[in-house]
Write a protein that holds these residues in place. Structure first.
Motif, short mmCIF file in Angstrom:
data_model
loop_
_atom_site.label_atom_id
_atom_site.label_comp_id
_atom_site.label_asym_id
_atom_site.label_seq_id
_atom_site.Cartn_x
_atom_site.Cartn_y
_atom_site.Cartn_z
N ASP A 93 -3.67 9.57 -15.71
CA ASP A 93 -3.88 9.97 -14.33
C ASP A 93 -4.59 8.82 -13.62
O ASP A 93 -5.01 7.85 -14.26
N GLN A 127 3.22 6.16 -15.11
CA GLN A 127 3.08 7.38 -15.90
C GLN A 127 4.38 7.69 -16.66
O GLN A 127 4.33 8.07 -17.84
N ASP A 148 3.59 1.85 -1.30
CA ASP A 148 4.29 2.05 -2.57
C ASP A 148 3.37 2.48 -3.71
O ASP A 148 3.84 2.66 -4.84
N LEU A 149 2.10 2.65 -3.44
CA LEU A 149 1.12 2.93 -4.50
C LEU A 149 1.50 4.15 -5.33
O LEU A 149 1.53 4.08 -6.56
N GLN A 150 1.78 5.27 -4.70
CA GLN A 150 2.08 6.49 -5.47
C GLN A 150 3.37 6.35 -6.28
O GLN A 150 3.45 6.86 -7.40
N ASP A 151 4.35 5.64 -5.74
CA ASP A 151 5.59 5.41 -6.50
C ASP A 151 5.32 4.57 -7.73
O ASP A 151 5.85 4.84 -8.81
N LYS A 202 0.82 -1.21 0.00
CA LYS A 202 0.00 0.00 0.00
C LYS A 202 0.86 1.27 0.00
O LYS A 202 0.58 2.22 -0.73
N GLN A 232 2.42 4.29 -9.32
CA GLN A 232 1.65 5.10 -10.25
C GLN A 232 2.58 6.03 -11.04
O GLN A 232 2.44 6.18 -12.25
N LYS A 233 3.53 6.64 -10.36
CA LYS A 233 4.48 7.53 -11.03
C LYS A 233 5.33 6.75 -12.04
O LYS A 233 5.58 7.24 -13.15
N ILE A 283 -8.51 2.16 -7.33
CA ILE A 283 -7.82 3.26 -7.98
C ILE A 283 -7.75 2.91 -9.47
O ILE A 283 -7.15 1.92 -9.85
N SER A 304 -7.62 7.84 -10.51
CA SER A 304 -8.69 8.36 -9.66
C SER A 304 -9.24 7.24 -8.79
O SER A 304 -9.24 6.08 -9.17
N GLU A 305 -9.70 7.63 -7.63
CA GLU A 305 -10.26 6.68 -6.67
C GLU A 305 -11.77 6.61 -6.86
O GLU A 305 -12.43 7.63 -7.01
#
Length: 109
Positions: free
Chosen positions: A66, A47, A38-41, A36, A43-44, A82, A68-69
């Motif tokens: 992008d 991208q 590490d989710l934003q990493d 959990k 996603q980046k 997400i 979205s939740e």
């Protein structure tokens, strides 16, 4: 919830080679389990990978990716997935998950 399960649901026809390569990349992530935190990493990284795919073919319009939740209800439990946005040819999401040992799974009879 301690993890996210990456779910590549469905795909439609892509319009060009970079979209097809993006499709294949996202499909290769299906079934991966991430922590959990590490989710934003992750996603980046997704991208950036998609951006690099399109930079190698500048004649094709790049995708604006992008996340979205979205809340949903499954039985008596409410949860948030997400979803990837900006690439209509695929269904790609992070599903909340919990890593458990077999002895910790409750049986509902």
């Amino acid at each position: 919830m301690t993890h996210y399960f990456i779910d590549f649901g469905y795909a439609k026809a892509t319009n060009n080679k970079p979209q097809h390569e993006t499709h294949d990349y996202l499909r290769s992530l299906h079934g991966k389990l991430i922590i959990k935190a590490d989710l934003q990493d992750v996603q980046k990284l997704i991208q950036e990978k998609i951006k690099s795919i399109f930079e190698s073919r500048p004649r094709c319009k790049a995708l604006e990716i992008d996340f979205s939740e979205r809340a949903y209800r499954f039985g008596d439990k409410e949860s948030n997935s997400i979803w990837l946005q900006g690439f209509d040819a695929v269904s790609f999401k992070f599903e909340p998950a919990t890593l458990v040992k077999p002895e910790n799974i409750e049986q509902n009879d």
